[in-house]
Write a protein that holds these residues in place. Structure first.
Motif, PDB file in Angstrom:
ATOM      1  N   ILE A 154       0.867  -1.176   0.000  1.00 51.68           N
ATOM      2  CA  ILE A 154       0.000   0.000   0.000  1.00 51.68           C
ATOM      3  C   ILE A 154       0.906   1.229   0.000  1.00 51.68           C
ATOM      4  O   ILE A 154       2.136   1.110  -0.039  1.00 51.68           O
ATOM      5  N   TYR A 155       0.328   2.413   0.037  1.00 54.24           N
ATOM      6  CA  TYR A 155       1.160   3.611  -0.082  1.00 54.24           C
ATOM      7  C   TYR A 155       0.584   4.761   0.742  1.00 54.24           C
ATOM      8  O   TYR A 155      -0.584   4.752   1.143  1.00 54.24           O
ATOM      9  N   ALA A 156       1.448   5.732   0.996  1.00 58.31           N
ATOM     10  CA  ALA A 156       1.048   6.919   1.756  1.00 58.31           C
ATOM     11  C   ALA A 156       1.577   8.161   1.051  1.00 58.31           C
ATOM     12  O   ALA A 156       2.605   8.120   0.370  1.00 58.31           O
ATOM     13  N   VAL A 157       0.854   9.278   1.228  1.00 64.40           N
ATOM     14  CA  VAL A 157       1.241  10.544   0.603  1.00 64.40           C
ATOM     15  C   VAL A 157       1.401  11.614   1.686  1.00 64.40           C
ATOM     16  O   VAL A 157       0.827  11.510   2.768  1.00 64.40           O
ATOM     17  N   PHE A 158       2.197  12.636   1.370  1.00 71.15           N
ATOM     18  CA  PHE A 158       2.465  13.705   2.333  1.00 71.15           C
ATOM     19  C   PHE A 158       1.189  14.466   2.677  1.00 71.15           C
ATOM     20  O   PHE A 158       0.383  14.779   1.801  1.00 71.15           O
ATOM     21  N   GLU A 159       1.041  14.759   3.987  1.00 66.99           N
ATOM     22  CA  GLU A 159      -0.111  15.558   4.418  1.00 66.99           C
ATOM     23  C   GLU A 159       0.310  16.873   5.053  1.00 66.99           C
ATOM     24  O   GLU A 159      -0.204  17.930   4.716  1.00 66.99           O
ATOM     25  N   SER A 160       1.286  16.828   5.987  1.00 66.51           N
ATOM     26  CA  SER A 160       1.630  18.057   6.691  1.00 66.51           C
ATOM     27  C   SER A 160       2.996  17.933   7.369  1.00 66.51           C
ATOM     28  O   SER A 160       3.520  16.831   7.555  1.00 66.51           O
ATOM     29  N   ASP A 161       3.546  19.096   7.740  1.00 59.46           N
ATOM     30  CA  ASP A 161       4.742  19.139   8.580  1.00 59.46           C
ATOM     31  C   ASP A 161       4.303  19.024  10.034  1.00 59.46           C
ATOM     32  O   ASP A 161       3.335  19.653  10.450  1.00 59.46           O
ATOM     33  N   VAL A 162       5.032  18.216  10.807  1.00 53.88           N
ATOM     34  CA  VAL A 162       4.690  17.993  12.217  1.00 53.88           C
ATOM     35  C   VAL A 162       5.934  18.173  13.065  1.00 53.88           C
ATOM     36  O   VAL A 162       7.034  17.771  12.667  1.00 53.88           O
ATOM     37  N   ASN A 163       5.763  18.802  14.234  1.00 53.86           N
ATOM     38  CA  ASN A 163       6.862  18.933  15.179  1.00 53.86           C
ATOM     39  C   ASN A 163       6.711  17.854  16.241  1.00 53.86           C
ATOM     40  O   ASN A 163       5.763  17.871  17.019  1.00 53.86           O
ATOM     41  N   LEU A 164       7.635  16.885  16.236  1.00 58.26           N
ATOM     42  CA  LEU A 164       7.577  15.765  17.166  1.00 58.26           C
ATOM     43  C   LEU A 164       8.675  15.926  18.214  1.00 58.26           C
ATOM     44  O   LEU A 164       9.836  15.640  17.960  1.00 58.26           O
ATOM     45  N   LYS A 165       8.288  16.450  19.401  1.00 59.17           N
ATOM     46  CA  LYS A 165       9.229  16.657  20.501  1.00 59.17           C
ATOM     47  C   LYS A 165      10.450  17.458  20.052  1.00 59.17           C
ATOM     48  O   LYS A 165      11.591  17.126  20.348  1.00 59.17           O
ATOM     49  N   GLY A 166      10.171  18.505  19.287  1.00 58.75           N
ATOM     50  CA  GLY A 166      11.240  19.384  18.840  1.00 58.75           C
ATOM     51  C   GLY A 166      11.936  18.929  17.580  1.00 58.75           C
ATOM     52  O   GLY A 166      12.885  19.574  17.130  1.00 58.75           O
ATOM     53  N   ILE A 167      11.482  17.824  17.007  1.00 59.33           N
ATOM     54  CA  ILE A 167      12.088  17.286  15.787  1.00 59.33           C
ATOM     55  C   ILE A 167      11.114  17.500  14.634  1.00 59.33           C
ATOM     56  O   ILE A 167       9.991  16.989  14.676  1.00 59.33           O
ATOM     57  N   PRO A 168      11.489  18.250  13.600  1.00 61.92           N
ATOM     58  CA  PRO A 168      10.588  18.451  12.460  1.00 61.92           C
ATOM     59  C   PRO A 168      10.487  17.178  11.622  1.00 61.92           C
ATOM     60  O   PRO A 168      11.499  16.621  11.194  1.00 61.92           O
ATOM     61  N   VAL A 169       9.265  16.692  11.411  1.00 63.80           N
ATOM     62  CA  VAL A 169       9.051  15.484  10.617  1.00 63.80           C
ATOM     63  C   VAL A 169       7.914  15.716   9.634  1.00 63.80           C
ATOM     64  O   VAL A 169       7.133  16.655   9.774  1.00 63.80           O
ATOM     65  N   TYR A 170       7.850  14.845   8.621  1.00 61.48           N
ATOM     66  CA  TYR A 170       6.759  14.871   7.658  1.00 61.48           C
ATOM     67  C   TYR A 170       5.720  13.833   8.070  1.00 61.48           C
ATOM     68  O   TYR A 170       6.070  12.727   8.470  1.00 61.48           O
ATOM     69  N   ARG A 171       4.450  14.188   7.968  1.00 63.71           N
ATOM     70  CA  ARG A 171       3.381  13.210   8.211  1.00 63.71           C
ATOM     71  C   ARG A 171       2.833  12.727   6.874  1.00 63.71           C
ATOM     72  O   ARG A 171       2.374  13.520   6.048  1.00 63.71           O
ATOM     73  N   PHE A 172       2.906  11.422   6.671  1.00 60.70           N
ATOM     74  CA  PHE A 172       2.350  10.791   5.481  1.00 60.70           C
ATOM     75  C   PHE A 172       1.122   9.980   5.891  1.00 60.70           C
ATOM     76  O   PHE A 172       1.133   9.309   6.931  1.00 60.70           O
TER      77      PHE A 172
END
Length: 459
Positions: free
Chosen positions: A275-293
């Motif tokens: 299966i697959y996932a696509v980018f949705e938003s930028d997320v700040n995870l405990k001070g670490i910038p990550v991408y949410r797919f």
């Protein structure tokens, strides 16, 4: 005097220019150094940071279950009423805490193979109840028997055994029994060899998934953790055409330098498909910038809306000639048991799927898949020869539970990542900007001063 002053201004301008140039050069050079370090450390071989965390995950991984408790079992059996369900949960287990086994490097094709052992430990502090909590749910054995054995004579024999064991369409089971297995009274009476233990995830503890063979990234960093083969094959033998392919990683990790425009492919043995996932938003995870797919609704659409899904359509009755959507028949890879998967509460499913079920409340924010959600539903059909199913006038896809598997980075790991990775990257970026900004300001200021002084001298 004038010469000394002009020379000083020129020197200041030169220093500013050097600082600006150095800051500008440091940007691409710094990025190259960072990329070089990352490429070295993400290769899956002994001695790298990635390998250490890949063999045994450095984060706490939890699997949370929400059970659909049936409120009106007698009404359904007697009148074929809508099934009323009440969601109860979460019940939380710690999983993926065991290190990968039989890890073997293959230098010829730059791959590494392994087994992923399975284990689950109940976490009372993260649960609403205990493993002894009771639920009224569909009888797994009875529902499967009528589906697997279509012959009417065989169904007559099974019906007598169901009655003798006092089994019914629904049953009361504890959480532990429902998930991890129980000895079924009906199956215990079946004379020919058959598994008498039933459970949605039976067997699980003390088993292993695989063998997986993935690329280690030594020759091509963009292939890190991409699956080469699963159980020695590149295809599943469940579906037709491209639907049968094993694509991407196992979703536990992905190659570095992920771009927002990418489509992240991954394979899940639990749902028997890629299966697959696509980018949705930028997320700040405990001070670490990550991408949410996230998994898009298109992944579960009918072939009418998404032609690529034509090869996932198997059951003409349930799918209504492939126009119904939002559920996937995975019975082929579940030993013929009528197991269907969907998003929780039939999110993104066509209205006809959820119409016979009351008590569902699909919510996109809560029930979307951020890579690892697996709902479990069972199909139950009317049967003339099995008494407890005789009064049913329609098919039901009965929701049993849905789950969410979440890897949560701990504060200690987050602090270490911030200090050793994001902190250093941010510091380097700050130094680059300071050098460039100070250099430009110094160059412009000293050059303006020099030009002003020259004009006064000429006058």
């Amino acid at each position: 005097m004038g010469c000394d002053r002009n020379c000083g201004l020129i020197a200041g301008a030169v220093i500013g220019a050097v600082l600006a140039v150095f800051g500008g050069i440091l940007m691409p050079v710094g990025d190259l150094l960072i990329q070089k370090t990352i490429k070295k450390q993400v290769v899956l071989e002994e001695g790298t940071i990635a390998f250490k965390n890949w063999v045994k995950t450095g984060t706490e991984v939890y699997r949370q279950f929400w059970i659909f408790d049936v409120q009106n079992p007698q009404e359904v059996m007697m009148n074929s009423s809508n099934i009323q369900v009440k969601q109860r949960g979460p019940y939380t287990y710690r999983v993926r805490f065991l290190a990968k086994e039989n890890v073997t490097q293959d230098a010829e094709d730059n791959t590494v193979s392994f087994l992923q052992p399975n284990g689950a430990i109940f976490e009372p502090s993260l649960s609403v109840g205990t493993e002894a909590d009771n639920f009224t749910v569909l009888n797994l054995a009875v529902a499967a028997a009528s589906h697997i054995y279509q012959n009417q004579f065989v169904q007559m024999i099974l019906n007598s055994l169901i009655n003798k064991s006092k089994s019914s369409m629904f049953q009361v089971r504890t959480l532990r029994e429902l998930l991890w297995g129980y000895r079924d009274p009906f199956l215990s009476l079946v004379p020919y060899p058959v598994t008498t233990t039933v459970g949605l995830f039976y067997p699980y503890n003390n088993t292993a998934d695989g063998v997986y063979k993935v690329f280690n990234g030594k020759d091509n960093i963009s292939k890190v953790a991409i699956i080469d083969t699963y159980k020695g094959k590149r295809n599943l033998s469940y579906w037709e055409s491209h639907c049968d392919m094993i694509n991407g990683t196992d979703a536990a990790s992905f190659p570095p330098f992920v771009e927002k425009s990418q489509v992240l492919q991954f394979f899940s043995s639990d749902i028997c498909r890629s299966i697959y996932a696509v980018f949705e938003s930028d997320v700040n995870l405990k001070g670490i910038p990550v991408y949410r797919f996230v998994l898009p609704s298109k992944a579960f659409a009918s072939p009418v809306e998404n032609p690529d899904n034509y090869c996932f359509c198997t059951e003409k009755i349930i799918s209504k000639n492939c126009t119904s959507y939002g559920v996937l028949d995975i019975s082929k890879c579940k030993e013929g048991r009528p197991v269907y998967i969907s998003l929780p509460h039939f999110l993104y499913a066509s209205p006809d799927v959820s119409e016979p079920i009351d008590g569902l409340n699909p919510n996109e924010e809560e029930h979307r898949t951020y890579l690892d959600i697996e709902p479990v539903n069972l199909l139950v059909k009317p049967s003339e020869k099995i008494q407890v199913l005789k009064n049913l006038k329609r098919n039901y896809i009965v929701p049993i539970l849905w789950l969410n598997e979440t890897g949560t980075i701990g504060d200690e790991k987050a602090n270490m990542f911030r200090s050793q990775v994001t902190g250093k990257i941010n510091l380097l970026g700050l130094i680059e900007m300071i050098l460039l900004s100070v250099g430009v300001v110094m160059f412009v200021a000293f050059m303006i001063s020099y030009c002003a002084c020259r004009s006064k001298t000429i006058k």
